[in-house]
Design an enzyme around this catalytic site. Structure first.
Site, PDB file in Angstrom:
ATOM      1  N   ASP A   1       0.755  -1.207  -0.019  1.00 20.90           N
ATOM      2  CA  ASP A   1      -0.035  -0.180  -0.031  1.00 20.90           C
ATOM      3  C   ASP A   1       0.768   1.236  -0.082  1.00 20.90           C
ATOM      4  O   ASP A   1       1.994   1.138   0.444  1.00 20.90           O
ATOM      5  CB  ASP A   1      -0.914   0.071   1.179  1.00 20.90           C
ATOM      6  CG  ASP A   1      -1.970  -0.752   1.212  1.00 20.90           C
ATOM      7  OD1 ASP A   1      -2.615  -1.226   0.202  1.00 20.90           O
ATOM      8  OD2 ASP A   1      -2.302  -1.642   2.355  1.00 20.90           O
TER       9      ASP A   1
ATOM     10  N   ASP B   1      -7.093  -1.480  -4.184  1.00 20.95           N
ATOM     11  CA  ASP B   1      -7.918  -1.163  -3.254  1.00 20.95           C
ATOM     12  C   ASP B   1      -9.074  -0.058  -3.981  1.00 20.95           C
ATOM     13  O   ASP B   1     -10.413  -0.309  -3.812  1.00 20.95           O
ATOM     14  CB  ASP B   1      -7.437  -0.517  -2.065  1.00 20.95           C
ATOM     15  CG  ASP B   1      -6.792  -1.422  -1.308  1.00 20.95           C
ATOM     16  OD1 ASP B   1      -6.944  -2.951  -1.509  1.00 20.95           O
ATOM     17  OD2 ASP B   1      -5.612  -1.007  -0.849  1.00 20.95           O
TER      18      ASP B   1
END
Length: 180
Positions: free
Chosen positions: A130, A149
């Site tokens: 991330d 995401d």
């Protein structure tokens, strides 16, 4: 035989283009940002709007918002099952006749495979990479996320929108047929 007939080739093209391009952009962006900023723990940031929006690398061995840390393999299995379910729903159950649903599920599939790649450890470690950071001071920090995401969320929002408006349109069609 199904009354809807064969799924048009254009739906296959739409679905697989969204899934492949979305996954590709996710994997490229993760690779580029991690090469640029390094692994987590080095406290390197790149701010677009300091200190609110920027890039900071992090690893997630769980799922949504970091829940389920350490269950990477379980989430990998769920990802494969979800992807197979989507393919079945679209192309065997023929839900792909609906372009909006095909678009939403193409985005979701791109997100599934982008994060699955990370969960399987193909990049070197079994954790989702991330890097997108939103925060307001140190008190309000949104968990870091990635393009996969964002694809999952956009696909889910599109499905929700579609379920509200497609069901409303179906009910209107049903009422008009009954009154005829």
């Amino acid at each position: 035989m199904d009354s809807q007939g064969a799924v048009p080739v254009s739906r296959y093209v739409l679905f697989f283009t969204l899934a492949i391009v979305g996954c590709g952009i996710d994997l490229w962006s993760k690779s580029a940002v991690f090469a640029w900023l390094g692994m987590p723990g080095q406290n390197r940031y790149y701010w677009f709007v300091e200190p609110y929006v920027g890039f900071q690398t992090s690893l997630n061995e769980g799922a949504l918002f970091g829940l389920g840390q350490g269950y990477t393999s379980v989430f990998a299995v769920f990802s494969v099952v979800a992807a197979l379910g989507i393919l079945y729903w679209l192309f065997i159950a023929k839900a792909a006749h609906d372009a909006v649903l095909t678009t939403a599920l193409g985005l979701i599939t791109g997100g599934i495979f982008g994060n699955l790649y990370d969960r399987l450890g193909i990049w070197g470690q079994a954790a989702v990479r991330d890097f997108i950071l939103f925060r307001y001071n140190d008190q309000y920090v949104w968990p870091n996320f990635n393009i996969a995401d964002a694809l999952l969320v956009c696909g889910a929002i599109l499905m929700l929108w579609h379920s509200v408006f497609a069901s409303t349109a179906s009910k209107d069609d049903e009422v008009s047929r009954e009154s005829s």
